[in-house]
Design a protein around this motif. Structure first.
Motif, PDB file in Angstrom:
ATOM      1  N   TYR A 228      14.037   6.704   9.854  1.00  0.00           N
ATOM      2  CA  TYR A 228      13.174   7.716   9.282  1.00  0.00           C
ATOM      3  C   TYR A 228      12.147   7.080   8.347  1.00  0.00           C
ATOM      4  CZ  TYR A 228      17.276  10.429  10.646  1.00  0.00           C
ATOM      5  OH  TYR A 228      18.321  10.977  11.354  1.00  0.00           O
ATOM      6  N   LEU A 229      11.050   7.774   8.172  1.00  0.00           N
ATOM      7  CA  LEU A 229      10.062   7.363   7.184  1.00  0.00           C
ATOM      8  C   LEU A 229       9.634   8.609   6.419  1.00  0.00           C
ATOM      9  CD1 LEU A 229       8.466   4.880   6.143  1.00  0.00           C
ATOM     10  CD2 LEU A 229       6.571   5.662   7.578  1.00  0.00           C
ATOM     11  N   GLN A 230      10.086   8.704   5.179  1.00  0.00           N
ATOM     12  CA  GLN A 230       9.676   9.791   4.316  1.00  0.00           C
ATOM     13  C   GLN A 230       8.394   9.370   3.615  1.00  0.00           C
ATOM     14  OE1 GLN A 230      11.022  12.942   3.793  1.00  0.00           O
ATOM     15  NE2 GLN A 230       9.182  13.278   2.569  1.00  0.00           N
ATOM     16  N   MET A 231       7.340  10.149   3.819  1.00  0.00           N
ATOM     17  CA  MET A 231       6.029   9.804   3.265  1.00  0.00           C
ATOM     18  C   MET A 231       5.615  10.871   2.264  1.00  0.00           C
ATOM     19  SD  MET A 231       4.127   8.504   6.741  1.00  0.00           S
ATOM     20  CE  MET A 231       4.087  10.141   7.467  1.00  0.00           C
ATOM     21  N   ASN A 232       5.490  10.473   1.022  1.00  0.00           N
ATOM     22  CA  ASN A 232       5.079  11.378  -0.042  1.00  0.00           C
ATOM     23  C   ASN A 232       3.734  10.942  -0.611  1.00  0.00           C
ATOM     24  OD1 ASN A 232       7.587  12.717   0.205  1.00  0.00           O
ATOM     25  ND2 ASN A 232       8.540  11.341  -1.282  1.00  0.00           N
ATOM     26  N   SER A 233       3.112  11.838  -1.343  1.00  0.00           N
ATOM     27  CA  SER A 233       1.822  11.536  -1.990  1.00  0.00           C
ATOM     28  C   SER A 233       0.837  10.931  -0.998  1.00  0.00           C
ATOM     29  CB  SER A 233       2.038  10.584  -3.180  1.00  0.00           C
ATOM     30  OG  SER A 233       2.932  11.144  -4.112  1.00  0.00           O
ATOM     31  N   LEU A 234       0.739  11.563   0.133  1.00  0.00           N
ATOM     32  CA  LEU A 234      -0.101  11.020   1.200  1.00  0.00           C
ATOM     33  C   LEU A 234      -1.569  11.017   0.815  1.00  0.00           C
ATOM     34  CD1 LEU A 234       1.816  12.541   4.189  1.00  0.00           C
ATOM     35  CD2 LEU A 234       1.252  10.121   3.944  1.00  0.00           C
ATOM     36  N   LYS A 235      -2.248   9.987   1.299  1.00  0.00           N
ATOM     37  CA  LYS A 235      -3.670   9.795   1.031  1.00  0.00           C
ATOM     38  C   LYS A 235      -4.435   9.782   2.351  1.00  0.00           C
ATOM     39  CE  LYS A 235      -2.464   6.647  -2.783  1.00  0.00           C
ATOM     40  NZ  LYS A 235      -2.628   5.264  -3.305  1.00  0.00           N
ATOM     41  N   PRO A 236      -5.718  10.070   2.316  1.00  0.00           N
ATOM     42  CA  PRO A 236      -6.506  10.017   3.566  1.00  0.00           C
ATOM     43  C   PRO A 236      -6.413   8.654   4.249  1.00  0.00           C
ATOM     44  CG  PRO A 236      -7.733  11.174   1.870  1.00  0.00           C
ATOM     45  CD  PRO A 236      -6.502  10.633   1.193  1.00  0.00           C
TER      46      PRO A 236
ATOM     47  N   SER B 108       0.805  -1.225   0.000  1.00  0.00           N
ATOM     48  CA  SER B 108       0.000   0.000   0.000  1.00  0.00           C
ATOM     49  C   SER B 108       0.841   1.279   0.000  1.00  0.00           C
ATOM     50  CB  SER B 108      -0.940   0.010   1.208  1.00  0.00           C
ATOM     51  OG  SER B 108      -0.196  -0.082   2.409  1.00  0.00           O
ATOM     52  N   VAL B 109       2.125   1.169   0.335  1.00  0.00           N
ATOM     53  CA  VAL B 109       2.962   2.375   0.410  1.00  0.00           C
ATOM     54  C   VAL B 109       4.139   2.341  -0.553  1.00  0.00           C
ATOM     55  CG1 VAL B 109       2.319   2.638   2.836  1.00  0.00           C
ATOM     56  CG2 VAL B 109       4.516   1.572   2.247  1.00  0.00           C
ATOM     57  N   LYS B 110       4.302   1.257  -1.278  1.00  0.00           N
ATOM     58  CA  LYS B 110       5.419   1.159  -2.220  1.00  0.00           C
ATOM     59  C   LYS B 110       5.371   2.292  -3.235  1.00  0.00           C
ATOM     60  CE  LYS B 110       6.435  -3.792  -2.134  1.00  0.00           C
ATOM     61  NZ  LYS B 110       6.315  -5.087  -2.864  1.00  0.00           N
ATOM     62  N   GLY B 111       6.527   2.894  -3.458  1.00  0.00           N
ATOM     63  CA  GLY B 111       6.610   3.995  -4.411  1.00  0.00           C
ATOM     64  C   GLY B 111       6.259   5.347  -3.820  1.00  0.00           C
ATOM     65  N   ARG B 112       5.720   5.364  -2.598  1.00  0.00           N
ATOM     66  CA  ARG B 112       5.347   6.633  -1.955  1.00  0.00           C
ATOM     67  C   ARG B 112       6.154   6.877  -0.687  1.00  0.00           C
ATOM     68  NH1 ARG B 112       0.418   7.303   0.129  1.00  0.00           N
ATOM     69  NH2 ARG B 112       0.075   5.088   0.570  1.00  0.00           N
ATOM     70  N   PHE B 113       6.463   5.831   0.035  1.00  0.00           N
ATOM     71  CA  PHE B 113       7.182   5.948   1.303  1.00  0.00           C
ATOM     72  C   PHE B 113       8.603   5.416   1.130  1.00  0.00           C
ATOM     73  CE2 PHE B 113       3.356   5.611   4.465  1.00  0.00           C
ATOM     74  CZ  PHE B 113       2.711   6.608   3.764  1.00  0.00           C
ATOM     75  N   THR B 114       9.519   6.021   1.868  1.00  0.00           N
ATOM     76  CA  THR B 114      10.906   5.570   1.870  1.00  0.00           C
ATOM     77  C   THR B 114      11.400   5.479   3.306  1.00  0.00           C
ATOM     78  OG1 THR B 114      11.326   6.647  -0.271  1.00  0.00           O
ATOM     79  CG2 THR B 114      13.247   6.018   1.052  1.00  0.00           C
ATOM     80  N   ILE B 115      11.888   4.305   3.683  1.00  0.00           N
ATOM     81  CA  ILE B 115      12.467   4.125   5.011  1.00  0.00           C
ATOM     82  C   ILE B 115      13.980   4.223   4.892  1.00  0.00           C
ATOM     83  CG2 ILE B 115      12.553   1.594   4.830  1.00  0.00           C
ATOM     84  CD1 ILE B 115      11.861   1.500   7.846  1.00  0.00           C
TER      85      ILE B 115
END
Length: 119
Positions: free
Chosen positions: A77-85, A60-67
């Protein structure tokens, strides 16, 4: 101990960076992970990273989150991009900690940090 930080309110499509600091008696930090728990749902694994830096992610987070991790600073760290509700949840860090040489690793949890994705 693990101390998580970086949560907050962000609009859909936005980004946040979570941090988790490990402290105390630590000989080595092994695999470190981020979990999340949304209201009314079970806690789920979001991402993990080995001591050598090999990451893995929930689909569900592949391609959007980076650990990532900084072993010298004992941080993950957890970089979270393109966040969804649907990413709205309390995020917890978890680490396998070896307190002394030859001791077995023990899992520790941080206190959680709330991420809310809403317009």
């Amino acid at each position: 101990q693990l101390q998580a930080s970086g949560g907050g309110l962000v609009q859909p499509g936005g980004s946040l960076r979570l941090s988790c600091a490990a402290s105390g008696s630590i000989f080595s930090l092994n695999t470190m992970r981020w979990y999340r728990q949304a209201p009314g749902k079970q806690r789920e694994l979001v991402a993990g990273i080995t001591s050598l830096g090999a990451p893995n992610y929930a689909d569900s987070v592949k391609g959007r989150f980076t650990i990532s991790r900084d072993n010298a600073k004992k941080m993950v760290y957890l970089q979270m991009n393109s966040l969804k509700p649907e990413d709205t949840a309390v995020y917890y860090c978890n680490a396998e900690v070896q307190s002394k040489r030859y001791y077995p690793s023990v899992g520790y949890w941080g206190q959680g940090t709330l991420v809310t994705v809403s317009s």
